[in-house]
Design a protein around this motif. Structure first.
Motif, PDB file in Angstrom:
ATOM      1  N   THR A  43     -41.333  68.780  58.006  1.00  0.00           N
ATOM      2  CA  THR A  43     -41.816  68.993  59.378  1.00  0.00           C
ATOM      3  C   THR A  43     -41.042  70.156  59.984  1.00  0.00           C
ATOM      4  OG1 THR A  43     -42.028  66.599  59.467  1.00  0.00           O
ATOM      5  CG2 THR A  43     -42.387  67.789  61.521  1.00  0.00           C
ATOM      6  N   SER A  44     -39.721  70.001  60.003  1.00  0.00           N
ATOM      7  CA  SER A  44     -38.862  71.057  60.548  1.00  0.00           C
ATOM      8  C   SER A  44     -37.512  70.952  59.841  1.00  0.00           C
ATOM      9  CB  SER A  44     -38.692  70.832  62.051  1.00  0.00           C
ATOM     10  OG  SER A  44     -37.452  71.327  62.497  1.00  0.00           O
ATOM     11  N   THR A  45     -37.024  72.065  59.323  1.00  0.00           N
ATOM     12  CA  THR A  45     -35.720  72.023  58.637  1.00  0.00           C
ATOM     13  C   THR A  45     -34.614  71.628  59.632  1.00  0.00           C
ATOM     14  OG1 THR A  45     -35.474  74.406  58.972  1.00  0.00           O
ATOM     15  CG2 THR A  45     -36.277  73.694  56.818  1.00  0.00           C
ATOM     16  N   ASN A  46     -34.790  72.008  60.911  1.00  0.00           N
ATOM     17  CA  ASN A  46     -33.780  71.601  61.902  1.00  0.00           C
ATOM     18  C   ASN A  46     -33.752  70.079  62.036  1.00  0.00           C
ATOM     19  OD1 ASN A  46     -33.038  74.218  62.540  1.00  0.00           O
ATOM     20  ND2 ASN A  46     -33.074  73.873  64.740  1.00  0.00           N
ATOM     21  N   ASP A  47     -34.948  69.467  62.151  1.00  0.00           N
ATOM     22  CA  ASP A  47     -34.993  68.004  62.303  1.00  0.00           C
ATOM     23  C   ASP A  47     -34.412  67.324  61.070  1.00  0.00           C
ATOM     24  OD1 ASP A  47     -36.095  68.304  64.754  1.00  0.00           O
ATOM     25  OD2 ASP A  47     -38.140  67.717  64.188  1.00  0.00           O
ATOM     26  N   SER A 104     -42.213  75.707  53.350  1.00  0.00           N
ATOM     27  CA  SER A 104     -43.120  75.718  54.509  1.00  0.00           C
ATOM     28  C   SER A 104     -42.697  74.615  55.460  1.00  0.00           C
ATOM     29  CB  SER A 104     -44.576  75.496  54.073  1.00  0.00           C
ATOM     30  OG  SER A 104     -44.754  74.155  53.656  1.00  0.00           O
ATOM     31  N   GLN A 105     -43.118  74.746  56.727  1.00  0.00           N
ATOM     32  CA  GLN A 105     -42.856  73.694  57.713  1.00  0.00           C
ATOM     33  C   GLN A 105     -44.183  73.335  58.377  1.00  0.00           C
ATOM     34  OE1 GLN A 105     -38.623  74.319  59.757  1.00  0.00           O
ATOM     35  NE2 GLN A 105     -39.954  76.032  60.155  1.00  0.00           N
ATOM     36  N   THR A 106     -44.371  72.033  58.617  1.00  0.00           N
ATOM     37  CA  THR A 106     -45.617  71.624  59.287  1.00  0.00           C
ATOM     38  C   THR A 106     -45.415  71.530  60.794  1.00  0.00           C
ATOM     39  OG1 THR A 106     -44.991  69.338  58.848  1.00  0.00           O
ATOM     40  CG2 THR A 106     -46.546  70.368  57.309  1.00  0.00           C
ATOM     41  N   GLY A 117     -42.674  73.482  62.586  1.00  0.00           N
ATOM     42  CA  GLY A 117     -41.547  74.379  62.886  1.00  0.00           C
ATOM     43  C   GLY A 117     -41.407  74.545  64.392  1.00  0.00           C
ATOM     44  N   LYS A 118     -40.160  74.495  64.877  1.00  0.00           N
ATOM     45  CA  LYS A 118     -39.924  74.511  66.326  1.00  0.00           C
ATOM     46  C   LYS A 118     -39.227  75.786  66.759  1.00  0.00           C
ATOM     47  CE  LYS A 118     -37.154  71.057  66.294  1.00  0.00           C
ATOM     48  NZ  LYS A 118     -36.235  70.038  66.751  1.00  0.00           N
ATOM     49  N   GLY A 119     -39.579  76.250  67.965  1.00  0.00           N
ATOM     50  CA  GLY A 119     -38.881  77.380  68.557  1.00  0.00           C
ATOM     51  C   GLY A 119     -38.274  76.981  69.887  1.00  0.00           C
ATOM     52  N   ARG A 120     -37.690  77.948  70.584  1.00  0.00           N
ATOM     53  CA  ARG A 120     -37.114  77.695  71.910  1.00  0.00           C
ATOM     54  C   ARG A 120     -38.218  77.341  72.896  1.00  0.00           C
ATOM     55  NH1 ARG A 120     -35.310  81.975  74.901  1.00  0.00           N
ATOM     56  NH2 ARG A 120     -34.256  80.702  76.441  1.00  0.00           N
ATOM     57  N   LEU A 121     -37.826  76.718  73.978  1.00  0.00           N
ATOM     58  CA  LEU A 121     -38.718  76.403  75.096  1.00  0.00           C
ATOM     59  C   LEU A 121     -39.949  75.623  74.616  1.00  0.00           C
ATOM     60  CD1 LEU A 121     -38.564  79.931  76.841  1.00  0.00           C
ATOM     61  CD2 LEU A 121     -37.132  77.941  77.311  1.00  0.00           C
ATOM     62  N   VAL A 137     -32.585  86.241  73.733  1.00  0.00           N
ATOM     63  CA  VAL A 137     -31.311  85.818  73.249  1.00  0.00           C
ATOM     64  C   VAL A 137     -31.355  85.514  71.746  1.00  0.00           C
ATOM     65  CG1 VAL A 137     -31.939  83.523  74.027  1.00  0.00           C
ATOM     66  CG2 VAL A 137     -29.564  84.015  73.685  1.00  0.00           C
ATOM     67  N   ASN A 138     -32.543  85.251  71.218  1.00  0.00           N
ATOM     68  CA  ASN A 138     -32.566  84.700  69.860  1.00  0.00           C
ATOM     69  C   ASN A 138     -33.639  85.262  68.939  1.00  0.00           C
ATOM     70  OD1 ASN A 138     -34.682  83.602  71.297  1.00  0.00           O
ATOM     71  ND2 ASN A 138     -34.704  81.754  70.073  1.00  0.00           N
ATOM     72  N   ASP A 139     -34.182  86.415  69.278  1.00  0.00           N
ATOM     73  CA  ASP A 139     -35.263  86.953  68.444  1.00  0.00           C
ATOM     74  C   ASP A 139     -34.843  88.251  67.768  1.00  0.00           C
ATOM     75  OD1 ASP A 139     -36.945  84.918  69.238  1.00  0.00           O
ATOM     76  OD2 ASP A 139     -37.859  86.085  70.850  1.00  0.00           O
ATOM     77  N   LYS A 162     -42.225  94.283  66.522  1.00  0.00           N
ATOM     78  CA  LYS A 162     -42.775  92.924  66.408  1.00  0.00           C
ATOM     79  C   LYS A 162     -41.695  91.913  66.049  1.00  0.00           C
ATOM     80  CE  LYS A 162     -47.559  93.809  65.763  1.00  0.00           C
ATOM     81  NZ  LYS A 162     -48.713  93.760  64.870  1.00  0.00           N
ATOM     82  N   LYS A 163     -41.886  90.676  66.517  1.00  0.00           N
ATOM     83  CA  LYS A 163     -40.899  89.634  66.226  1.00  0.00           C
ATOM     84  C   LYS A 163     -41.027  89.199  64.771  1.00  0.00           C
ATOM     85  CE  LYS A 163     -39.774  84.857  67.437  1.00  0.00           C
ATOM     86  NZ  LYS A 163     -39.648  83.850  68.506  1.00  0.00           N
ATOM     87  N   VAL A 164     -39.928  89.313  64.019  1.00  0.00           N
ATOM     88  CA  VAL A 164     -39.953  88.874  62.621  1.00  0.00           C
ATOM     89  C   VAL A 164     -39.077  87.646  62.406  1.00  0.00           C
ATOM     90  CG1 VAL A 164     -40.435  91.176  61.684  1.00  0.00           C
ATOM     91  CG2 VAL A 164     -38.064  90.418  61.938  1.00  0.00           C
TER      92      VAL A 164
END
Ligand code: BTN
Length: 323
Positions: free
Chosen positions: A91-95, A115-117, A119-123, A178-180, A186-188
């Motif tokens: 689901t998410s490597t962070n989780d 792959s992640q089903t 994947g989470k980002g900020r906000l 702060v984190n991109d 473009k954001k990679v």
């Protein structure tokens, strides 16, 4: 960078063109024989490399196998104590890393997924994580720092990723507070650090720094809602090695992380900023205001001057800043 990793980077940057043995030995500060040995080692790892006595070496195909062994082969002895796991999908490597942390996993546990089903980002945003075209990586840390210092983990990871991108490709990587990470406008890459506090000890129980990099454009490109904003390091069909990128990120991140309080990352974080000196939009919920980005301080706050003349230090929190 090890000779093997440096050699692969040089071949990838030349995307299938010959690079002479002499040029390689100069670039990698080693003998022609050492170049030859590194070529052999890459071939043993599945890379197809053509050699010509007159023209040198060229990369025919890169297996891009992302496995514990391939990552370790590029780590070349760095971080022997790291506990690396490569998952097919999650689901998410962070989780996943947070679950392991709750069960007592140690600092230096590294979770990588193909792959992640979810994947989470900020906000509360999602992070698009298609199969085998990106690097989705979370590192479990148990730092002895206050919660307020966690942002420094994100910032040092941003510097490590920017350096790693430039080591393995011919792209220039900029950091958008702060984190991109941005390449060619473009954001990679996005970075999300999550932490858990230990009330009794009064500090962090753990932090998980999650890094997502779009390495190769997915076949058919990015979805319509992302394609104007998001990019990748390599075009579809170009040769790339995600294992090499992961290992170059890890090798650069840990020394910066170990020197968080000395802010070893700060100068480069500022030098690579794509906002400083620019007119930006500061967005807080539904409110958006134009300002000029002025400077970044040692706590990675961003100073801006609004059109009214008011100057303010911004902390990342719920804010986002756009060009
Ligand atoms: C952002 O763009 O705001 C941050 C994106 C962070 C994505 C990475 S991918 C690996 C790790 N697992 C997640 O669910 N998120 C991070």
């Amino acid at each position: 960078m090890s000779i093997k990793s440096g050699l692969l980077a040089a071949l990838i940057k030349n995307q299938g063109n010959y690079v002479s043995g002499e040029a390689l030995s100069k670039k990698l500060f080693c003998s022609r024989n050492a170049v030859w040995k590194a070529v052999k080692s890459l071939k043993d790892s599945g890379f197809e490399i053509e050699s010509s006595t007159k023209r040198g070496y060229r990369l025919i195909s890169a297996p891009d196998a992302l496995s514990v062994d391939t990552v370790k082969s590029f780590l070349d002895g760095f971080g022997e104590a790291l506990e690396i796991q490569v998952l097919d999908t999650v689901t998410s490597t962070n989780d996943y890393a947070k679950e392991l942390a709750a069960k007592g996993a140690k600092e230096g546990t590294v979770i990588i997924a193909q792959s992640q089903t979810g994947g989470k980002g900020r906000l509360s945003r999602s992070f698009y994580s298609p199969d085998k075209t990106g690097v989705y990586l979370s590192i479990l840390l148990r730092p002895n720092i206050p919660l307020s210092e966690c942002l420094m983990i994100t910032s040092s990871a941003a510097v490590a990723v920017a350096q790693a991108i430039e080591a393995v490709s011919d792209k220039k990587a900029l950091i958008k507070w702060v984190n991109d990470i941005f390449v060619d406008g473009k954001k990679v890459c996005g970075i999300l650090t999550e932490a858990s506090t230990d009330i009794e000890v009064g500090g962090l129980s753990y932090a998980v720094v999650g890094i997502g990099v779009n390495v190769t454009e997915p076949d058919g490109g990015f979805p319509d809602d992302l394609k104007d904003i998001v990019g990748a390091l390599f075009k579809s069909g170009e040769k790339a090695s995600r294992a090499q990128l992961v290992s170059e990120i890890i090798k650069r991140f840990f020394p910066l992380y170990r020197n968080l309080s000395a802010r070893a990352f700060l100068k480069e974080y500022t030098d690579r900023s794509m906002l400083l000196g620019k007119s930006v939009r500061v967005i807080n919920g539904d409110i958006s205001a134009r300002a000029t980005a002025l400077e970044i301080d040692r706590d990675c706050r961003l100073k801006v001057r609004f059109e009214s003349g008011e100057e303010k230090w911004l902390s990342s929190g719920e804010l986002s800043v756009k060009l």
